[in-house]
Design a protein around this motif. Structure first.
Motif, PDB file in Angstrom:
ATOM      1  N   ALA A  33       1.026  -1.102   0.296  1.00 15.82           N
ATOM      2  CA  ALA A  33      -0.142  -0.199  -0.259  1.00 15.82           C
ATOM      3  C   ALA A  33       0.879   1.510   0.130  1.00 15.82           C
ATOM      4  N   LYS A  34       1.897   0.891   0.888  1.00 16.10           N
ATOM      5  CA  LYS A  34       3.410   2.467   0.495  1.00 16.10           C
ATOM      6  C   LYS A  34       3.635   2.087  -0.541  1.00 16.10           C
ATOM      7  N   ILE A  35       4.339   1.751  -0.852  1.00 20.19           N
ATOM      8  CA  ILE A  35       5.350   1.488  -2.067  1.00 20.19           C
ATOM      9  C   ILE A  35       4.357   1.838  -3.076  1.00 20.19           C
ATOM     10  N   LEU A  36       3.554   0.907  -4.041  1.00 22.76           N
ATOM     11  CA  LEU A  36       2.789   1.149  -4.796  1.00 22.76           C
ATOM     12  C   LEU A  36       1.468   1.388  -4.992  1.00 22.76           C
ATOM     13  N   GLY A  37       1.143   1.738  -3.851  1.00 23.79           N
ATOM     14  CA  GLY A  37      -0.338   2.217  -4.157  1.00 23.79           C
ATOM     15  C   GLY A  37      -1.936   1.903  -4.368  1.00 23.79           C
ATOM     16  N   PHE A  38      -1.143   0.269  -3.641  1.00 22.96           N
ATOM     17  CA  PHE A  38      -2.915  -0.401  -3.462  1.00 22.96           C
ATOM     18  C   PHE A  38      -2.651  -0.923  -2.593  1.00 22.96           C
ATOM     19  N   ALA A  45      -1.624   8.634   0.738  1.00 22.80           N
ATOM     20  CA  ALA A  45      -1.884   9.216   0.121  1.00 22.80           C
ATOM     21  C   ALA A  45      -0.770  10.549  -0.223  1.00 22.80           C
ATOM     22  N   LYS A  46      -0.103  11.265   0.895  1.00 20.07           N
ATOM     23  CA  LYS A  46       0.737  11.851   0.948  1.00 20.07           C
ATOM     24  C   LYS A  46       2.112  11.047   1.215  1.00 20.07           C
ATOM     25  N   VAL A  52       7.959   6.377   3.220  1.00 17.56           N
ATOM     26  CA  VAL A  52       8.257   4.871   1.671  1.00 17.56           C
ATOM     27  C   VAL A  52      10.328   4.317   2.818  1.00 17.56           C
ATOM     28  N   VAL A  53      10.219   4.500   3.419  1.00 18.42           N
ATOM     29  CA  VAL A  53      11.411   3.803   3.811  1.00 18.42           C
ATOM     30  C   VAL A  53      11.008   2.263   4.610  1.00 18.42           C
ATOM     31  N   ALA A  54       9.890   2.666   4.877  1.00 17.31           N
ATOM     32  CA  ALA A  54       9.261   1.889   6.423  1.00 17.31           C
ATOM     33  C   ALA A  54       8.742   0.853   5.168  1.00 17.31           C
ATOM     34  N   GLY A  55       7.704   1.502   4.484  1.00 20.95           N
ATOM     35  CA  GLY A  55       7.295   0.399   3.666  1.00 20.95           C
ATOM     36  C   GLY A  55       8.155  -0.362   2.393  1.00 20.95           C
TER      37      GLY A  55
END
Length: 136
Positions: A33-38, A45-46, A52-55
């Protein structure tokens, strides 16, 4: 009660493998969800650089947990990440007014993941894991 304990105890190794897989799957979904947005999650969203590191950590190490490869080190790193997530992302969301109670700051999942991963770091991946196959 002793007979009931014995009956359940024989399933403990399999339950450990299942627990490891499900924990990895749940962490992996956060990474996706965080990296690929799915799926599209409004709170991601922001995406600040820390998310990004955590994802990335959740995506890669969650996948390793699912298959049971490098389980102990992956779980240990994820445990630390979840502790950091609680303190940075939940408890001190508003630095002027920290909220310690997880029920109020939304950090319940972070605490559960932290201690689930800490347990996996000490218990290992269980009998159904790549780590176990590599031993043989």
């Amino acid at each position: 009660m002793d007979q009931f304990d014995k009956m359940l105890a024989k399933w403990q190794p399999m339950a450990l493998s299942l627990f490891r897989f499900i924990t990895g799957l749940l962490l992996f979904q956060y990474g996706v969800a965080k990296i690929l947005g799915f799926p599209a999650v409004p709170m991601f969203a922001k995406i600040p650089p820390l998310i990004v590191v955590a994802g990335s950590i959740e995506l890669v190490l969650g996948a390793l947990l699912m298959i049971g490869l490098f389980t102990r080190i992956s779980a240990f790193i994820l445990s630390g990440e979840m502790a950091a997530a609680y303190f940075l992302g939940h408890m001190f969301k508003d630095p002027a007014k920290p909220v310690f109670l997880p029920l109020l700051n939304g950090g319940t999942a972070a605490i559960l993941f932290c201690f689930a991963c800490l347990y996996l770091a000490t218990a290992g991946g269980g009998p159904i894991s790549v780590d176990e196959m590599r031993k043989k």
